[in-house]
Motif scaffolding. Sequence first.
Motif, PDB file in Angstrom:
ATOM      1  N   ALA A  79       7.742  17.696  -1.168  1.00  0.00           N
ATOM      2  CA  ALA A  79       6.506  17.506  -1.931  1.00  0.00           C
ATOM      3  C   ALA A  79       5.667  16.373  -1.346  1.00  0.00           C
ATOM      4  O   ALA A  79       4.436  16.482  -1.256  1.00  0.00           O
ATOM      5  CB  ALA A  79       6.836  17.210  -3.391  1.00  0.00           C
ATOM      6  N   LEU A  80       6.325  15.296  -0.930  1.00  0.00           N
ATOM      7  CA  LEU A  80       5.613  14.170  -0.326  1.00  0.00           C
ATOM      8  C   LEU A  80       4.947  14.594   0.977  1.00  0.00           C
ATOM      9  O   LEU A  80       3.774  14.281   1.221  1.00  0.00           O
ATOM     10  CB  LEU A  80       6.582  13.016  -0.077  1.00  0.00           C
ATOM     11  N   GLY A 136       2.078  16.993   0.223  1.00  0.00           N
ATOM     12  CA  GLY A 136       0.973  16.263  -0.396  1.00  0.00           C
ATOM     13  C   GLY A 136       0.199  15.454   0.620  1.00  0.00           C
ATOM     14  O   GLY A 136      -1.047  15.459   0.631  1.00  0.00           O
ATOM     15  N   GLY A 142      -1.852  17.728   2.682  1.00  0.00           N
ATOM     16  CA  GLY A 142      -3.047  18.150   1.960  1.00  0.00           C
ATOM     17  C   GLY A 142      -4.159  17.116   2.045  1.00  0.00           C
ATOM     18  O   GLY A 142      -5.325  17.458   2.292  1.00  0.00           O
ATOM     19  N   PHE A 143      -3.812  15.845   1.858  1.00  0.00           N
ATOM     20  CA  PHE A 143      -4.811  14.778   1.951  1.00  0.00           C
ATOM     21  C   PHE A 143      -5.372  14.671   3.368  1.00  0.00           C
ATOM     22  O   PHE A 143      -6.573  14.423   3.558  1.00  0.00           O
ATOM     23  CB  PHE A 143      -4.199  13.445   1.527  1.00  0.00           C
ATOM     24  N   THR A 150      -5.880  22.803   0.408  1.00  0.00           N
ATOM     25  CA  THR A 150      -5.548  23.314  -0.924  1.00  0.00           C
ATOM     26  C   THR A 150      -4.198  24.021  -0.903  1.00  0.00           C
ATOM     27  O   THR A 150      -3.383  23.883  -1.819  1.00  0.00           O
ATOM     28  CB  THR A 150      -6.641  24.277  -1.404  1.00  0.00           C
ATOM     29  N   PHE A 177      -1.273  21.659  -1.117  1.00  0.00           N
ATOM     30  CA  PHE A 177      -1.022  21.176  -2.478  1.00  0.00           C
ATOM     31  C   PHE A 177      -0.330  22.251  -3.332  1.00  0.00           C
ATOM     32  O   PHE A 177       0.598  21.953  -4.091  1.00  0.00           O
ATOM     33  CB  PHE A 177      -2.325  20.753  -3.145  1.00  0.00           C
ATOM     34  N   ILE A 210       3.543  23.039  -2.960  1.00  0.00           N
ATOM     35  CA  ILE A 210       4.491  22.081  -3.539  1.00  0.00           C
ATOM     36  C   ILE A 210       5.220  22.701  -4.734  1.00  0.00           C
ATOM     37  O   ILE A 210       6.363  22.357  -5.018  1.00  0.00           O
ATOM     38  CB  ILE A 210       3.766  20.786  -3.968  1.00  0.00           C
TER      39      ILE A 210
END
Length: 228
Positions: free
Chosen positions: A69-70, A73, A76-77, A107, A110, A113
Motif C-alpha cells: 500500500a505504501l 500510494g 500514485g503521488f 489514479t 491508488f 491498494i
Amino acid sequence: MRADKGIPICNKRTDTLFLLLVVVNIVSMAAGMLLYGEPFNFWKDAISYLGATKTVNGYPNYRSFFIFALGMGLSGFIMMKIAFIFHRNYKINYHGLKRNLALFAGTGFFVIIFPCNINNSIHSAGGALLFGDLWGLTLLFLIEAGKLPGAGHITIYHIILHSTVLAYAFNFVIQSGILQITQKFAVFSLIVILKLTTSLYRLTPQYEDEFDEEETTSAGRLENQCNT
C-alpha cells in the motif's frame, strides 16, 4: 494527432520522477515478497497477493500489505506530480495527452491498494487502469523517441514491451498455467522500458535550452528579494 514542435518525450524533472517510480515499485515489491505471510513463490504467485490482507493459505499478511500500500500510494503521488508537470509545461509535445495518461495511471495506483482478497473487482480495475495508461504513455514516448537521432534501438524496446504485454494479456484471457510467469515479464519490462525511454529526452537537440517555468519563477523571486 497534430505534431507539435516542442520537446518530445519529457524533460529532466519528469525523467527523474520516472526513475523514482521504478525504484519505489521494485523496492516495495521486493520488500513485500520478503515480508509476505508465507513463502512467496515468485513464478506462481500473483504480485497482487502482496497487497492482500491474508495469504493464499489464510495466514495474516499485514506487513506485506502495508509495504504494498505504501509503495502504490507513493507511486500514485509520483504520477500525479508528473501529470502536474506535463500540465504546466507547454514545451513538451502532446503535454495534455501525457498529463491525462499520467493522471489516470496515478489514479490506478491508488485504486489498486484495495486488497484483492476483499474485492478483486476493485483491485483489478486499479491494475488495469495503471497498467493500461503506463503502457499507453510508454508507447507514446517510444513513437516520439523513434524520430530522434541516435535512437535506432527503439525497435528493440518495442519488441520487448509489446511481446511481453501481449503474452500476458493472452494468457490472462485463457487463464493459462503460465499466467503469473508472463505477468512478471510484462510488469518488469513495462517499468524498465518506460524508464529507458524517458532518458532519451537527452537526444533532443534543444533539450539543453529547456527551462522549467516553476524553477525560473522561483529564481526570479529570489533575485528580486536579494536586490531589495
